[in-house]
Enzyme design. Structure first.
Site, mmCIF file in Angstrom:
data_model
loop_
_atom_site.group_PDB
_atom_site.id
_atom_site.type_symbol
_atom_site.label_atom_id
_atom_site.label_comp_id
_atom_site.label_asym_id
_atom_site.label_seq_id
_atom_site.Cartn_x
_atom_site.Cartn_y
_atom_site.Cartn_z
ATOM 1 N N ASP A 7 0.721 -1.084 -0.053
ATOM 2 C CA ASP A 7 -0.025 0.140 0.082
ATOM 3 C C ASP A 7 0.959 1.077 -0.161
ATOM 4 O O ASP A 7 2.164 1.250 0.267
ATOM 5 C CB ASP A 7 -0.905 -0.138 1.130
ATOM 6 C CG ASP A 7 -1.853 1.286 1.370
ATOM 7 O OD1 ASP A 7 -2.532 1.499 0.270
ATOM 8 O OD2 ASP A 7 -1.799 1.735 2.385
ATOM 9 N N ASP A 9 -0.120 5.226 0.710
ATOM 10 C CA ASP A 9 -0.555 6.100 1.706
ATOM 11 C C ASP A 9 -0.411 5.701 2.992
ATOM 12 O O ASP A 9 -1.208 4.843 3.585
ATOM 13 C CB ASP A 9 -1.790 6.761 1.225
ATOM 14 C CG ASP A 9 -1.744 7.395 -0.156
ATOM 15 O OD1 ASP A 9 -0.975 7.981 -0.488
ATOM 16 O OD2 ASP A 9 -2.756 7.132 -0.920
#
Length: 221
Positions: A7, A9
């Site tokens: 991932d 952010d």
């Protein structure tokens, strides 16, 4: 070959690139501060709470792309990378990605944030593959709409499966698959890999990681 998924952010980045892109445009006078900041904060809080309507949000987030030509957007993004993104990349995040790349793992950044914002960030990390929400384009310009399934929650798992199918693979083909994420919004994918890792997790994911015995990691150094 292992599969390594990251991932972006609040995982590889010590912050949220989608939110910061909006704030960058506000600070540069592209968007009206009072109106945009307030709505951007509302959507971000909904994301954190797990109540975000992704299609409603994308109608808001992709609108600035449709209102400006590509050369201007790219010029802004280069400055955005320098001012906002590079300070959010820690040495530990770079080292984590480097280890997987050098191990010849199949590496991909998988993120709900749109590919216009995130493609240069993936290149900065040296990750060749990006699975992101795709903004629709027509005649060389963004339309302000999303193309296909947003890469969010269950859609993130669906987009991964589509990407793997395009390479003649399935998730179950890998003896080991690892996914690094900070967010409970990523539980549908975290539950499907062989090694889920909670990275500086939010409260909900931290509780789930503890309950299920998942690994935890911090990249904030």
């Amino acid at each position: 070959m292992r599969l390594a998924l990251f991932d972006l952010d609040n995982t590889l980045l010590a912050g949220d690139s989608d939110y910061e892109w909006g704030q960058f445009l506000v600070d540069h006078g592209v968007l009206e501060r009072e109106v945009y900041e307030a709505q951007n904060r509302i959507y971000y809080d909904q994301y954190v709470a797990g109540t975000l309507d992704i299609h409603e949000y994308l109608g808001f987030a992709l609108r600035p792309l449709a209102e400006h030509a590509a050369p201007e957007l790219e010029r802004w993004h280069a400055e955005f990378m320098r001012l906002r993104i590079l300070p959010m990349i820690t040495p530990t995040a770079r080292e984590l990605v480097r280890r997987h790349v050098e191990a010849k793992d199949l590496c991909a950044i998988i993120t709900a944030t749109n590919s216009f914002v995130t493609s240069p960030i993936a290149r900065e990390f040296g990750v060749a593959h990006l699975i992101a929400t795709e903004p629709e384009t027509r005649a060389g310009r963004f339309t302000g709409h999303v193309a296909g399934t947003p890469c969010f929650r269950e859609g993130k798992l669906q987009r991964l499966e589509q990407w793997l199918a395009g390479r003649g693979r399935r998730l179950g083909d890998f003896a080991e698959s690892v996914f690094y994420s900070d967010s409970h919004n990523d539980l549908p994918l975290l539950e499907r890999v062989t090694r889920p890792v909670a990275v500086d997790p939010d409260e909900v994911l931290a509780a789930e990681a503890l309950r299920r015995g998942w690994a935890r990691l911090s990249l904030r150094r």
